[in-house]
Design an enzyme around this catalytic site. Structure first.
Site, mmCIF file in Angstrom:
data_model
loop_
_atom_site.group_PDB
_atom_site.id
_atom_site.type_symbol
_atom_site.label_atom_id
_atom_site.label_comp_id
_atom_site.label_asym_id
_atom_site.label_seq_id
_atom_site.Cartn_x
_atom_site.Cartn_y
_atom_site.Cartn_z
ATOM 1 N N GLY A 115 35.655 39.481 37.407
ATOM 2 C CA GLY A 115 37.031 39.143 37.049
ATOM 3 C C GLY A 115 37.512 38.031 37.962
ATOM 4 O O GLY A 115 37.803 38.262 39.130
ATOM 5 N N LEU A 116 37.553 36.804 37.451
ATOM 6 C CA LEU A 116 37.932 35.642 38.269
ATOM 7 C C LEU A 116 39.425 35.368 38.029
ATOM 8 O O LEU A 116 39.817 34.970 36.937
ATOM 9 C CB LEU A 116 37.084 34.441 37.852
ATOM 10 C CG LEU A 116 36.665 33.429 38.930
ATOM 11 C CD1 LEU A 116 35.951 34.102 40.084
ATOM 12 C CD2 LEU A 116 35.779 32.355 38.324
ATOM 13 N N GLY A 162 41.532 33.321 39.816
ATOM 14 C CA GLY A 162 42.082 32.064 40.317
ATOM 15 C C GLY A 162 42.327 32.116 41.806
ATOM 16 O O GLY A 162 42.570 31.091 42.443
ATOM 17 N N GLY A 163 42.242 33.304 42.377
ATOM 18 C CA GLY A 163 42.425 33.484 43.816
ATOM 19 C C GLY A 163 41.117 33.377 44.575
ATOM 20 O O GLY A 163 40.026 33.369 43.992
ATOM 21 N N VAL A 164 41.239 33.330 45.890
ATOM 22 C CA VAL A 164 40.066 33.097 46.727
ATOM 23 C C VAL A 164 39.164 34.328 46.826
ATOM 24 O O VAL A 164 37.942 34.203 46.943
ATOM 25 C CB VAL A 164 40.496 32.597 48.133
ATOM 26 C CG1 VAL A 164 41.173 33.696 48.933
ATOM 27 C CG2 VAL A 164 39.322 32.018 48.898
ATOM 28 N N SER A 213 38.345 36.759 44.569
ATOM 29 C CA SER A 213 37.416 36.916 43.449
ATOM 30 C C SER A 213 36.427 35.747 43.402
ATOM 31 O O SER A 213 35.265 35.917 43.002
ATOM 32 C CB SER A 213 38.173 37.037 42.125
ATOM 33 O OG SER A 213 38.983 35.914 41.882
ATOM 34 N N MET A 230 41.293 37.122 33.043
ATOM 35 C CA MET A 230 42.121 38.051 32.268
ATOM 36 C C MET A 230 43.545 37.521 32.157
ATOM 37 O O MET A 230 44.222 37.354 33.173
ATOM 38 C CB MET A 230 42.158 39.419 32.949
ATOM 39 C CG MET A 230 40.874 40.186 32.885
ATOM 40 S SD MET A 230 40.979 41.730 33.828
ATOM 41 C CE MET A 230 40.147 41.258 35.340
ATOM 42 N N CYS A 265 47.780 48.998 36.230
ATOM 43 C CA CYS A 265 46.996 47.865 35.735
ATOM 44 C C CYS A 265 45.516 48.061 36.058
ATOM 45 O O CYS A 265 44.646 47.799 35.225
ATOM 46 C CB CYS A 265 47.510 46.563 36.344
ATOM 47 S SG CYS A 265 46.611 45.099 35.778
ATOM 48 N N GLY A 292 37.709 41.115 43.179
ATOM 49 C CA GLY A 292 37.938 40.673 44.548
ATOM 50 C C GLY A 292 38.752 41.653 45.379
ATOM 51 O O GLY A 292 39.363 41.260 46.375
ATOM 52 N N CYS A 323 52.222 41.220 38.752
ATOM 53 C CA CYS A 323 51.606 40.118 38.000
ATOM 54 C C CYS A 323 52.521 39.547 36.922
ATOM 55 O O CYS A 323 52.568 38.342 36.737
ATOM 56 C CB CYS A 323 50.267 40.554 37.409
ATOM 57 S SG CYS A 323 50.247 42.200 36.700
#
Length: 370
Positions: A12-13, A15-17, A19, A38, A103, A127, A199
């Site tokens: 699950g990527l 956009g943060g560092v 993950s 996601m 979530c 992550g 989120c």
């Protein structure tokens, strides 16, 4: 938990560092790594507070640098039905839910896990700062090794089946090392700030967001002596222990009288839903803000069964040290905790999460405290 043989892992990527480095570490270990971004929220996607579009661009840039495929998957309908609807129901009832817990249980480790399995994944990875240990054919959820980043609190509802399919590559690392790795391999988001907030709300003012969905019925604000000292905008918009945004100034006192002073800060202490009344008190350590016991329901246990009665430790909110307590469970999914030291602003709707040392046992939703 590391895996020795090469597997197909869907990451699950976000956009943060965290993950991003997780994906890199899995590639280093020789796994076949595929990324999924996601999308969980669709409303006001172009809003200044909603960073979903930028997060996807960051995730796609990371995938490009790492040389892995990325798929954009929309879980917004699932999220609205399974997480957001429950979030609103809880706020309408005067409680303060934790949507990150929901979530994880309903989207990241259910909808996302199911999707990854359809893609032929052996495992998924995120992550999160947590660890999984296999012992005697069972899976244990452990705290992340960085005590400042440990996220096991948010993962306490995961099951044996979910943990058995999940890897947490950065759970063994301190955050400083994750940042160092990101810079070393020239990840484009190496210096990206950690996201805060829920989120679907992002950094926007919380009350402004809730106003769109919840009716606000004003009512009296009373102190611990029953005096009306102001008006609230609707009980759903306040949480126990809240200090800012109550909308009352100091109340002058006779200096010889018992009670608050005009300089002591006010805190939300109780809600009377039937009378639509908000109670506030002065002073951080007012007795109304301190609880020796709590009850919780909707219990979920990592081992599929409640721990035996006895001494454990618990968190009643995420950023809190483990508090020693005595656990007593019942057959109907409720439990009671009795704390060695009184706990501050124990809040219905939040999660009470149990620990035995570094092992996260599970927990439930707080219903009451005293």
């Amino acid at each position: 938990m590391s895996v020795s043989k090469k597997q197909r892992v869907v990451v699950g990527l976000s956009g943060g560092v965290d993950s991003a480095v997780s994906a890199h570490l899995l590639k280093q270990q020789g796994h076949e790594v595929v990324a999924i971004f996601m999308k969980n929220w669709e409303e006001d996607d172009d809003d200044e507070y909603c960073s979903s579009r930028q997060d996807f661009l960051d995730a796609a840039s990371v995938a490009d640098v790492l040389g892995i495929e990325i798929e954009h998957v929309n879980f917004a309908a699932d999220y609205k039905d399974r997480v957001f609807a429950e979030f609103l129901r809880e706020y309408q009832a005067g409680r303060t839910p934790n949507p990150d817990v929901l979530c994880n249980a309903e989207i990241k480790f259910k909808a996302f896990l199911d999707h990854a399995m359809r893609l032929g994944a052996d495992r998924i990875a995120t992550g999160h700062y947590a660890r999984v240990r296999e012992r005697g054919g069972r899976h244990e959820l452990l705290k992340g090794l960085d005590p400042l980043k440990d996220q096991s609190y948010f993962l306490h509802r995961l099951t044996q089946a979910q943990l058995g399919k999940t890897l947490f590559p950065v759970g063994e690392l301190p955050k400083t090392e994750v940042r160092r790795i990101a810079e070393q391999i020239c990840l484009p988001n190496a210096k990206k700030k950690d996201s805060t907030g829920i989120c679907f709300i992002g950094e926007r003012p919380f009350r402004e967001f809730l106003n769109r969905y919840l009716a606000n019925t004003p009512g009296p604000v009373k102190d611990d002596r029953g005096r009306v000292i102001g008006e609230h905008v609707g009980l759903s918009f306040y949480t126990l222990g809240q200090r800012k945004g109550i909308g009352i100034g100091g109340v002058k006192e006779n200096k010889n009288a018992k009670g608050g002073s005009e300089h002591a800060p006010w805190f939300v202490a109780r809600k009377d839903m039937a009378a639509n009344t908000l109670f506030v008190v002065q002073g951080h350590d007012h007795p109304w803000l301190l609880s020796h016991t709590l009850t919780a329901d909707d219990a979920s246990w990592v081992a599929d069964a409640a721990p035996p009665p006895g001494a454990l430790a618990a968190k009643t909110r995420y950023r809190q040290a483990d508090a020693p307590c005595t656990f007593a469970g019942t057959a109907d999914g409720t439990f009671e905790l009795r704390f060695d030291e009184p706990q501050w602003a124990v809040t219905p709707g939040q999660s009470a999460v149990l620990y035995d040392g570094e092992v996260c046992l599970g927990g439930g939703v707080i219903t009451a405290s005293r």
